[in-house]
Write an enzyme that holds these catalytic residues in place. Structure first.
Site, PDB file in Angstrom:
ATOM      1  N   LYS A 130       0.960  -1.130   0.000  1.00  0.00           N
ATOM      2  CA  LYS A 130       0.040   0.118   0.148  1.00  0.00           C
ATOM      3  C   LYS A 130       0.859   1.311   0.118  1.00  0.00           C
ATOM      4  CE  LYS A 130      -4.601   0.816   0.486  1.00  0.00           C
ATOM      5  NZ  LYS A 130      -5.627   0.129  -0.037  1.00  0.00           N
ATOM      6  N   VAL A 171     -20.689   0.198  -5.354  1.00  0.00           N
ATOM      7  CA  VAL A 171     -20.863  -1.345  -4.780  1.00  0.00           C
ATOM      8  C   VAL A 171     -22.085  -1.414  -4.445  1.00  0.00           C
ATOM      9  CG1 VAL A 171     -20.327  -2.880  -3.101  1.00  0.00           C
ATOM     10  CG2 VAL A 171     -18.281  -1.694  -4.172  1.00  0.00           C
TER      11      VAL A 171
HETATM   12  P1  NAD Z   1     -18.645   5.065  -3.464  1.00  0.00           P
HETATM   13  O1  NAD Z   1     -18.217   6.256  -3.049  1.00  0.00           O
HETATM   14  O2  NAD Z   1     -19.269   4.823  -4.810  1.00  0.00           O
HETATM   15  O3  NAD Z   1     -20.118   4.888  -2.494  1.00  0.00           O
HETATM   16  C1  NAD Z   1     -20.133   5.185  -1.066  1.00  0.00           C
HETATM   17  C2  NAD Z   1     -21.702   5.625  -0.796  1.00  0.00           C
HETATM   18  O4  NAD Z   1     -21.862   5.521   0.633  1.00  0.00           O
HETATM   19  C3  NAD Z   1     -21.975   6.812  -1.233  1.00  0.00           C
HETATM   20  O5  NAD Z   1     -23.188   6.966  -2.008  1.00  0.00           O
HETATM   21  C4  NAD Z   1     -21.991   7.758   0.063  1.00  0.00           C
HETATM   22  O6  NAD Z   1     -23.059   8.912  -0.137  1.00  0.00           O
HETATM   23  C5  NAD Z   1     -22.507   6.731   0.941  1.00  0.00           C
HETATM   24  N1  NAD Z   1     -22.280   7.081   2.318  1.00  0.00           N
HETATM   25  C6  NAD Z   1     -21.143   7.705   2.742  1.00  0.00           C
HETATM   26  N2  NAD Z   1     -20.982   7.882   4.231  1.00  0.00           N
HETATM   27  C7  NAD Z   1     -22.427   7.513   4.636  1.00  0.00           C
HETATM   28  C8  NAD Z   1     -23.265   7.171   5.729  1.00  0.00           C
HETATM   29  N3  NAD Z   1     -22.658   7.400   6.956  1.00  0.00           N
HETATM   30  N4  NAD Z   1     -24.332   6.424   5.715  1.00  0.00           N
HETATM   31  C9  NAD Z   1     -24.866   6.049   4.356  1.00  0.00           C
HETATM   32  N5  NAD Z   1     -24.372   6.295   3.421  1.00  0.00           N
HETATM   33  C10 NAD Z   1     -23.045   6.988   3.250  1.00  0.00           C
HETATM   34  O7  NAD Z   1     -17.777   3.940  -2.920  1.00  0.00           O
HETATM   35  P2  NAD Z   1     -17.999   2.237  -3.660  1.00  0.00           P
HETATM   36  O8  NAD Z   1     -16.937   2.262  -4.262  1.00  0.00           O
HETATM   37  O9  NAD Z   1     -19.364   2.108  -3.636  1.00  0.00           O
HETATM   38  O10 NAD Z   1     -17.288   1.534  -2.019  1.00  0.00           O
HETATM   39  C11 NAD Z   1     -18.055   1.211  -0.725  1.00  0.00           C
HETATM   40  C12 NAD Z   1     -17.135   0.409   0.166  1.00  0.00           C
HETATM   41  O11 NAD Z   1     -16.660  -0.754  -0.276  1.00  0.00           O
HETATM   42  C13 NAD Z   1     -16.000   1.447   0.639  1.00  0.00           C
HETATM   43  O12 NAD Z   1     -15.681   1.045   2.087  1.00  0.00           O
HETATM   44  C14 NAD Z   1     -14.745   0.710  -0.106  1.00  0.00           C
HETATM   45  O13 NAD Z   1     -13.636   1.080   0.363  1.00  0.00           O
HETATM   46  C15 NAD Z   1     -15.355  -0.615  -0.331  1.00  0.00           C
HETATM   47  N6  NAD Z   1     -14.924  -1.337  -1.543  1.00  0.00           N
HETATM   48  C16 NAD Z   1     -15.101  -1.040  -2.608  1.00  0.00           C
HETATM   49  C17 NAD Z   1     -14.759  -1.767  -3.694  1.00  0.00           C
HETATM   50  C18 NAD Z   1     -15.267  -1.468  -5.078  1.00  0.00           C
HETATM   51  O14 NAD Z   1     -14.898  -2.312  -5.961  1.00  0.00           O
HETATM   52  N7  NAD Z   1     -15.551  -0.010  -5.261  1.00  0.00           N
HETATM   53  C19 NAD Z   1     -13.803  -2.888  -3.655  1.00  0.00           C
HETATM   54  C20 NAD Z   1     -13.609  -3.304  -2.190  1.00  0.00           C
HETATM   55  C21 NAD Z   1     -14.137  -2.566  -0.935  1.00  0.00           C
END
Ligand code: NAD
Length: 349
Positions: A79, A183
């Protein structure tokens, strides 16, 4: 560019990277290359000081070793962190300097997108190094990982349901989803098509409206998602949301979602277990994302078949974790690292 070695006994190689001309200050931490080149994203944050940044790099790179091994990938864990505000401090020169630092490690570390970074930033970093994934274009470009991440989480929800509710069938089950971004939105699609009822929330009202319209989801305010009556809770927003305040509110049998670092402390895994709630360890449930990125690093042809095989293997690992947790009557969070340690040492590449 100054690259200096940092003493970190539990890590294979850690370097401090400084480029005065561009203002780059950060760290690249390689936890392990036992199974292959260390892979893990670069995060840019306004860390309060260098100690915080280094601590984050050490913790996250170790996590990547476990996530990559759980997904049975020929990749180690690494990382990178850059100190600064992505909105104001990120310049093309800084990104290029970071690319040069990655290149100097000669492929022992592969970088990709993480918090504070975009696909366009990866392209800029890629002007200075070959060791960058998450590009939008190119022969092996893997693009948006979220659909594959969501598929893996969907599998984890089914497997955890089989263990805790007696059936992997989701038709008629109620799933509470927190976070409807990349996601969460794809996950809601999978769940809806499987016949599950959805209760959803997000701090972004537009995301809530979209999922309600597309999948007929019921909606609740962000703070009330923890207390809704449902079979499964799927956290897909931010970390540390399973803690001493939220766990007592939960009215679900299973927690399985995609957010990273869902447990605020290791104690919270035990808290869930004490309440009879089955927790699907996050870094296994969301391993689809790194499987997708791996197709780019490992230059996989026929990626759809390969990804599907890896997702199945990931699901078998989840099944092993949940089976052993049940046998030992402990939280799956406690057994996940032990099982992944076995994978790490039995099949070192
Ligand atoms: P994203 O930013 O597209 O979506 C996150 C969503 O969560 C947003 O719509 C945001 O408004 C909402 N949010 C933030 N704080 C909140 C709260 N307190 N209550 C309710 N909603 C809230 O991110 P993503 O890519 O969908 O990733 C989501 C999670 O999954 C993250 O923790 C990320 O690290 C993890 N993750 C993502 C991937 C991937 O492929 N994108 C892979 C592994 C892990």
């Amino acid at each position: 560019m100054q690259i200096t070695v940092v003493d970190a006994p539990e890590h294979q190689e850690v370097v401090r990277i400084v480029d005065q001309a561009s203002g780059l200050v950060g760290y690249i931490a390689i936890h392990s290359t036992l199974r292959g080149p260390a892979a893990g994203g670069v995060r840019m944050r306004p860390y309060a000081n260098e100690t915080d940044a280094l601590t984050d790099a050490l913790r996250l790179s170790r996590g990547m070793t476990y996530k990559n091994a759980a997904a049975d990938l020929a990749l180690g864990g690494g990382k990178a962190v850059i100190i600064g505000n992505p909105a104001t401090d990120k310049t093309p020169e800084l990104l290029e300097a970071f690319g040069m630092a990655v290149e100097a490690l000669e492929g022992r570390y592969w970088t990709a997108e993480d918090m504070g970074m975009t696909p366009a930033d990866m392209a800029r970093i890629g002007t200075r190094t070959a060791y960058v994934a998450g590009l939008a274009v190119g022969e092996f470009a893997s693009g948006d990982p979220s659909p594959i991440t969501a598929k893996g989480i969907f599998n984890a929800i089914r497997t955890a349901s089989k263990h805790r509710l007696g059936s992997a069938e989701l038709s008629g089950r109620t799933v509470a989803v927190q976070g409807l971004g990349h996601v969460g939105h794809y996950l809601c699609g999978y769940l809806h098509r499987a016949g599950a009822r959805l209760i959803v929330t997000d701090i972004d009202e537009a995301q809530v409206a979209r999922v309600a319209a597309e999948f007929g989801a019921a909606t609740v305010a962000p703070d009330t998602i923890y207390g809704v009556q449902a079979d499964i809770f799927a956290p897909c927003a931010i970390g540390a949301i399973l803690n001493s305040e939220t766990i007592p509110q939960l009215k679900v049998a299973v927690v399985a979602g995609g957010a990273n670092n869902q447990l605020a402390t290791p104690e919270d895994g035990k808290r869930l277990h004490a309440r009879g709630i089955l927790y699907a360890p996050d870094y296994v449930a969301n391993g689809g994302g790194i499987i997708n990125v791996a197709t780019e690093i490992l230059r996989i042809s026929g990626r759809e078949v390969w990804v599907e095989e890896k997702l199945k293997a990931l699901d078998r690992t989840m099944d092993r974790i949940l089976t052993r947790a049940r046998t030992l009557s402990v939280s799956p969070a406690e057994v996940a690292d032990a099982i992944v340690d076995e994978i790490l040492h039995s099949k070192a590449a």
